[in-house]
Design an enzyme around this catalytic site. Structure first.
Site, PDB file in Angstrom:
ATOM      1  N   ASP A  51      -0.285   2.529  -5.847  1.00 38.47           N
ATOM      2  CA  ASP A  51       1.055   2.796  -5.335  1.00 38.47           C
ATOM      3  C   ASP A  51       2.061   2.974  -6.471  1.00 38.47           C
ATOM      4  OD1 ASP A  51       0.271   2.692  -2.679  1.00 38.47           O
ATOM      5  OD2 ASP A  51       0.657   0.537  -2.502  1.00 38.47           O
ATOM      6  N   TYR A 111      -8.756  -5.989 -10.601  1.00 37.59           N
ATOM      7  CA  TYR A 111      -7.308  -5.875 -10.757  1.00 37.59           C
ATOM      8  C   TYR A 111      -6.770  -7.130 -11.431  1.00 37.59           C
ATOM      9  CZ  TYR A 111      -6.590  -1.734  -7.794  1.00 37.59           C
ATOM     10  OH  TYR A 111      -6.578  -0.456  -7.286  1.00 37.59           O
TER      11      TYR A 111
END
Length: 258
Positions: A51, A111
Site C-alpha cells: 500500500d 515483513y
C-alpha cells in the site's frame, strides 16, 4: 525473448503504493518507465502488492526482455538504476525460467514493522511509527497467537477479492533496541526505555493490510492485562480489538522466499 527477475528496494513514502496507477505514480510505474528507457517494453509482474507508504527491502518483479541482455545483467542493473534513483534501487538481476511467476511461486514472505519510542522526529516520520511506550512481554504474548494456520478474516482489508482468507504464520515476534551499548543490562535493570521496537513476521502469504491490522491489534492488546485477556478471548471468536490498521510508514516488505 527471456524472463528476468529483479530484486530491489524502494522508499514507499514517495509512491502511491506498488501497483501501477492511472496517474503513473506507483513503484511499478517508475520501474516500467526505467525499463522502457533501456528498451524493455513489457510491464513488470511483482511478487507482492504494498500500500501507499509501505517500503520494501527486497521486492521481486519479473519482466520479459530481449536476449541482448543475457550475461549483461550488471550493465542492465546500472542502466535501470540511473532512471529509478533515488527512491528505487535494483540490487540484483537474474535470468529465470519462462514458467517462473514471482507471486505464485513464492513459498513465504517476511515483513518488518518498526516502532519508534523517542521524541517525534520529522526526518523519521515517513519510516517509523511513533509510539511512546509498550510492554514487550504482553506484545509477544499477543503476537504468538498469530502463529499457525488461521482464518484471518478479521485482519484484512475487506473488498480485496481474496479467494481464501486462510494463511499460515511461521514467525511473529518483537524485540527492542536500546541506545546504550549494553542493551542486555539496560533491559534487565530498566535503566532507560528502548528506542525502537522491531516486529518481524514470516508467513506463506499475507492478505491485504493483514500485517498492519495484526500490529494494531497487538499494540492494543499490550496496553494492559485486561486488554491482553480480551484479545486472547476475542481471537478465538474472530473478533479484533480494532479494525483500524497501524500506519503504513513503519512497514517494510523484508524478503520473498522461493
Amino acid at each position: 525473448m527471456m524472463k528476468i527477475a529483479l530484486t530491489y528496494s524502494y522508499n514507499g513514502s514517495k509512491f502511491k503504493g506498488s501497483q501501477t496507477q492511472p496517474d503513473k505514480n506507483a513503484v511499478e510505474d517508475c520501474l516500467n518507465f526505467a525499463l522502457n528507457r533501456v528498451g524493455i517494453f513489457k510491464p513488470v509482474v511483482s511478487s507482492s502488492r504494498t500500500d501507499k507508504g509501505v517500503h520494501a527491502i527486497s521486492q521481486v518483479s519479473c519482466v520479459e526482455c530481449g536476449e541482448f541482455w543475457n550475461e549483461r545483467f550488471e550493465r542492465l542493473k546500472n542502466q535501470i538504476n540511473k532512471h529509478t534513483k533515488p527512491y528505487i534501487y535494483i540490487k540484483n538481476i537474474q535470468k529465470v525460467s519462462d514458467e517462473f511467476h514471482p507471486r505464485y511461486d513464492a513459498v513465504a514472505r517476511s515483513y518488518r514493522y518498526i516502532i519508534y519510542h523517542d521524541e517525534q522526529n520529522v526526518f523519521l516520520a515517513d519510516y517509523v511509527h511513533f509510539y511512546k511506550t509498550l510492554n514487550i512481554q504482553r506484545l509477544n504474548i499477543a503476537l504468538k497467537l498469530f502463529i499457525g494456520k488461521h482464518d484471518f478474516t478479521p485482519f484484512y482489508k475487506v473488498g480485496s477479492g481474496e479467494k481464501s482468507t486462510v494463511r499460515e504464520i511461521f514467525y511473529a515476534k518483537a524485540y527492542q533496541i536500546y541506545k546504550t551499548k549494553d542493551a542486555k543490562f539496560s533491559a534487565k535493570f530498566k535503566t532507560q526505555k528502548p528506542t525502537l521496537t522491531i516486529i518481524n513476521f514470516k508467513a506463506n502469504g499475507f492478505l491485504r493490510a493483514q500485517v498492519r491490522l495484526m500490529v494494531a491489534n497487538a499494540l492494543q492488546a499490550c496496553k494492559s492485562d485486561e486488554n491482553l485477556y480480551k484479545f486472547i478471548s476475542n481471537f478465538k471468536e474472530q473478533k479484533p480489538l480494532t479494525r483500524m490498521p497501524s500506519p503504513p510508514n513503519g512497514l517494510y516488505l523484508k524478503r520473498v522466499f522461493y
